[in-house]
Design an enzyme around this catalytic site. Structure first.
Site, PDB file in Angstrom:
ATOM      1  N   VAL A  80       0.875  -1.180   0.000  1.00 27.98           N
ATOM      2  CA  VAL A  80       0.000   0.000   0.000  1.00 27.98           C
ATOM      3  C   VAL A  80       0.914   1.232   0.000  1.00 27.98           C
ATOM      4  O   VAL A  80       1.913   1.271   0.749  1.00 27.98           O
ATOM      5  CB  VAL A  80      -0.918   0.007   1.246  1.00 27.98           C
ATOM      6  CG1 VAL A  80      -1.757   1.273   1.304  1.00 27.98           C
ATOM      7  CG2 VAL A  80      -1.821  -1.231   1.250  1.00 27.98           C
ATOM      8  N   GLU A 112       5.743 -15.157   3.408  1.00 30.75           N
ATOM      9  CA  GLU A 112       6.972 -14.867   4.142  1.00 30.75           C
ATOM     10  C   GLU A 112       7.026 -13.377   4.416  1.00 30.75           C
ATOM     11  O   GLU A 112       6.632 -12.582   3.563  1.00 30.75           O
ATOM     12  CB  GLU A 112       8.199 -15.269   3.316  1.00 30.75           C
ATOM     13  CG  GLU A 112       8.479 -16.746   3.354  1.00 30.75           C
ATOM     14  CD  GLU A 112       8.986 -17.278   2.025  1.00 30.75           C
ATOM     15  OE1 GLU A 112       9.226 -16.461   1.106  1.00 30.75           O
ATOM     16  OE2 GLU A 112       9.106 -18.504   1.908  1.00 30.75           O
ATOM     17  N   ASN A 117       9.076  -6.513  10.284  1.00 30.81           N
ATOM     18  CA  ASN A 117       7.988  -5.796   9.613  1.00 30.81           C
ATOM     19  C   ASN A 117       6.719  -5.841  10.476  1.00 30.81           C
ATOM     20  O   ASN A 117       5.754  -6.541  10.191  1.00 30.81           O
ATOM     21  CB  ASN A 117       7.739  -6.393   8.224  1.00 30.81           C
ATOM     22  CG  ASN A 117       6.844  -5.523   7.371  1.00 30.81           C
ATOM     23  OD1 ASN A 117       6.178  -4.612   7.867  1.00 30.81           O
ATOM     24  ND2 ASN A 117       6.816  -5.798   6.079  1.00 30.81           N
ATOM     25  N   TYR A 124      -1.267  -9.515   9.233  1.00 28.76           N
ATOM     26  CA  TYR A 124      -1.459 -10.942   8.957  1.00 28.76           C
ATOM     27  C   TYR A 124      -2.031 -11.668  10.181  1.00 28.76           C
ATOM     28  O   TYR A 124      -2.903 -12.529  10.043  1.00 28.76           O
ATOM     29  CB  TYR A 124      -0.140 -11.583   8.509  1.00 28.76           C
ATOM     30  CG  TYR A 124       0.407 -10.991   7.221  1.00 28.76           C
ATOM     31  CD1 TYR A 124      -0.447 -10.674   6.161  1.00 28.76           C
ATOM     32  CD2 TYR A 124       1.762 -10.725   7.059  1.00 28.76           C
ATOM     33  CE1 TYR A 124       0.046 -10.121   4.983  1.00 28.76           C
ATOM     34  CE2 TYR A 124       2.253 -10.182   5.878  1.00 28.76           C
ATOM     35  CZ  TYR A 124       1.389  -9.875   4.849  1.00 28.76           C
ATOM     36  OH  TYR A 124       1.871  -9.326   3.683  1.00 28.76           O
TER      37      TYR A 124
HETATM   38  C1  LIG Z   1       1.681  -3.910   5.567  1.00 23.94           C
HETATM   39  C2  LIG Z   1       0.773  -2.993   4.755  1.00 23.94           C
HETATM   40  C3  LIG Z   1       0.404  -3.672   3.440  1.00 23.94           C
HETATM   41  C4  LIG Z   1      -0.507  -2.710   5.561  1.00 23.94           C
HETATM   42  O1  LIG Z   1      -1.388  -1.961   4.738  1.00 23.94           O
HETATM   43  P1  LIG Z   1      -2.458  -0.944   5.360  1.00 23.94           P
HETATM   44  O2  LIG Z   1      -3.417  -0.578   4.285  1.00 23.94           O
HETATM   45  O3  LIG Z   1      -1.774   0.169   6.051  1.00 23.94           O
HETATM   46  O4  LIG Z   1      -3.184  -1.865   6.456  1.00 23.94           O
HETATM   47  P2  LIG Z   1      -4.675  -1.708   7.029  1.00 23.94           P
HETATM   48  O5  LIG Z   1      -5.028  -0.275   7.142  1.00 23.94           O
HETATM   49  O6  LIG Z   1      -5.575  -2.562   6.219  1.00 23.94           O
HETATM   50  O7  LIG Z   1      -4.489  -2.314   8.485  1.00 23.94           O
HETATM   51  C5  LIG Z   1      -5.117  -3.532   8.872  1.00 23.94           C
HETATM   52  C6  LIG Z   1      -4.554  -3.940  10.222  1.00 23.94           C
HETATM   53  O8  LIG Z   1      -3.161  -4.243  10.122  1.00 23.94           O
HETATM   54  C7  LIG Z   1      -2.493  -3.813  11.313  1.00 23.94           C
HETATM   55  N1  LIG Z   1      -1.561  -2.736  10.996  1.00 23.94           N
HETATM   56  C8  LIG Z   1      -1.419  -2.140   9.794  1.00 23.94           C
HETATM   57  N2  LIG Z   1      -0.430  -1.211   9.863  1.00 23.94           N
HETATM   58  C9  LIG Z   1       0.023  -1.223  11.133  1.00 23.94           C
HETATM   59  C10 LIG Z   1       1.015  -0.488  11.810  1.00 23.94           C
HETATM   60  N3  LIG Z   1       1.751   0.464  11.208  1.00 23.94           N
HETATM   61  N4  LIG Z   1       1.239  -0.780  13.099  1.00 23.94           N
HETATM   62  C11 LIG Z   1       0.513  -1.730  13.748  1.00 23.94           C
HETATM   63  N5  LIG Z   1      -0.466  -2.446  13.161  1.00 23.94           N
HETATM   64  C12 LIG Z   1      -0.698  -2.203  11.856  1.00 23.94           C
HETATM   65  C13 LIG Z   1      -3.578  -3.336  12.240  1.00 23.94           C
HETATM   66  O9  LIG Z   1      -4.050  -4.471  12.957  1.00 23.94           O
HETATM   67  C14 LIG Z   1      -4.619  -2.855  11.264  1.00 23.94           C
HETATM   68  O10 LIG Z   1      -5.908  -2.814  11.802  1.00 23.94           O
HETATM   69  P3  LIG Z   1      -6.455  -1.423  12.468  1.00 23.94           P
HETATM   70  O11 LIG Z   1      -6.113  -0.322  11.523  1.00 23.94           O
HETATM   71  O12 LIG Z   1      -7.913  -1.683  12.577  1.00 23.94           O
HETATM   72  O13 LIG Z   1      -5.726  -1.295  13.757  1.00 23.94           O
HETATM   73  C15 LIG Z   1       1.465  -1.616   4.484  1.00 23.94           C
HETATM   74  O14 LIG Z   1       1.967  -1.116   5.706  1.00 23.94           O
HETATM   75  C16 LIG Z   1       2.599  -1.692   3.487  1.00 23.94           C
HETATM   76  O15 LIG Z   1       2.378  -1.605   2.279  1.00 23.94           O
HETATM   77  N6  LIG Z   1       3.859  -1.848   3.980  1.00 23.94           N
HETATM   78  C17 LIG Z   1       5.008  -1.892   3.108  1.00 23.94           C
HETATM   79  C18 LIG Z   1       5.014  -3.126   2.230  1.00 23.94           C
HETATM   80  C19 LIG Z   1       5.035  -4.386   3.084  1.00 23.94           C
HETATM   81  O16 LIG Z   1       5.764  -4.483   4.061  1.00 23.94           O
HETATM   82  N7  LIG Z   1       4.244  -5.383   2.652  1.00 23.94           N
HETATM   83  C20 LIG Z   1       4.169  -6.670   3.302  1.00 23.94           C
HETATM   84  C21 LIG Z   1       5.306  -7.501   2.848  1.00 23.94           C
HETATM   85  S1  LIG Z   1       5.173  -9.178   3.463  1.00 23.94           S
END
Ligand SMILES: CC(C)(COP(=O)(O)OP(=O)(O)OC[C@H]1O[C@@H](n2cnc3c(N)ncnc32)[C@H](O)[C@@H]1OP(=O)(O)O)[C@@H](O)C(=O)NCCC(=O)NCCS
Length: 162
Positions: A80, A112, A117, A124
């Site tokens: 995202v 993985e 992270n 997850y």
């Molecule tokens: C990981 C990632 C995909 C999450 O996307 P996102 O759209 O921000 O996530 P969401 O808003 O759907 O969050 C869903 C839940 O995930 C958890 N979460 C997401 N970001 C978080 C953060 N920074 N810290 C703690 N919990 C988090 C929470 O439980 C959250 O629920 P809540 O908002 O109701 O508390 C995003 O941070 C990203 O793109 N990171 C970089 C790429 C990456 O690391 N991808 C995964 C590789 S395996």
């Protein structure tokens, strides 16, 4: 004081197209330490992997790739853009992939993730994935020469999962 409701980022989900690859690969390079190359995305499309983007007003805000194999799926990429995080897009895209995997006959999904992270691991675990293994020094060295372990996570699927 009552907390404000979270903003909801509405996006239109659609399959990743070949024409999106340069743009998505550029986003990928900004997001990941060891990014997929344009060739990796093209190979995923050529192999028929499930690849999705979430778009709003012509701008891609989220993307991901999942590989389907008999009986199981492997989530390979879930991303995202920074300014659209914590609005539910990661959870929504993950949920779409889980539904797709179930529809295609998978009964489990693996992925993985870097041990450091925290946001991804939280997402997850919130979605029902559990830690099943740890691979030492799995990822290539970062700019400071350090390697990072991977957690292997698994989610069972059943026809009535939420
Ligand atoms: C990981 C990632 C995909 C999450 O996307 P996102 O759209 O921000 O996530 P969401 O808003 O759907 O969050 C869903 C839940 O995930 C958890 N979460 C997401 N970001 C978080 C953060 N920074 N810290 C703690 N919990 C988090 C929470 O439980 C959250 O629920 P809540 O908002 O109701 O508390 C995003 O941070 C990203 O793109 N990171 C970089 C790429 C990456 O690391 N991808 C995964 C590789 S395996």
């Amino acid at each position: 004081m009552a907390s404000l409701p979270k903003p909801i980022a509405t996006v239109a989900w659609r399959p990743l197209r070949t024409a999106d690859v340069p743009y998505v690969a550029a986003l990928e390079a900004q997001i990941h330490v060891a990014p997929w190359t344009p060739g990796n995305f093209r190979d995923a499309l050529a192999a028929g992997y499930s690849a999705q983007v979430g778009e709003r007003e012509g701008r891609i805000l989220a993307f991901g790739v999942m590989m389907l194999a008999p009986g199981e799926a492997q989530l390979l990429n879930l991303s995202v853009v920074p300014d659209a995080r914590r609005q539910g897009l990661g959870r929504a895209l993950l949920s779409r992939f889980l539904q797709d995997a179930l529809r295609m006959g998978a009964d489990q999904v693996f992925l993985e993730v870097r041990v450091g992270n925290t946001p991804a691991i939280a997402l997850y675990e919130d979605a029902g994935f559990v830690r099943v293994a740890r691979r030492a020094d799995y990822y290539p060295p970062d700019a400071s020469g350090l390697r990072e372990d991977a957690l292997v996570m698994r989610r069972e699927l059943s026809p009535n999962f939420r």
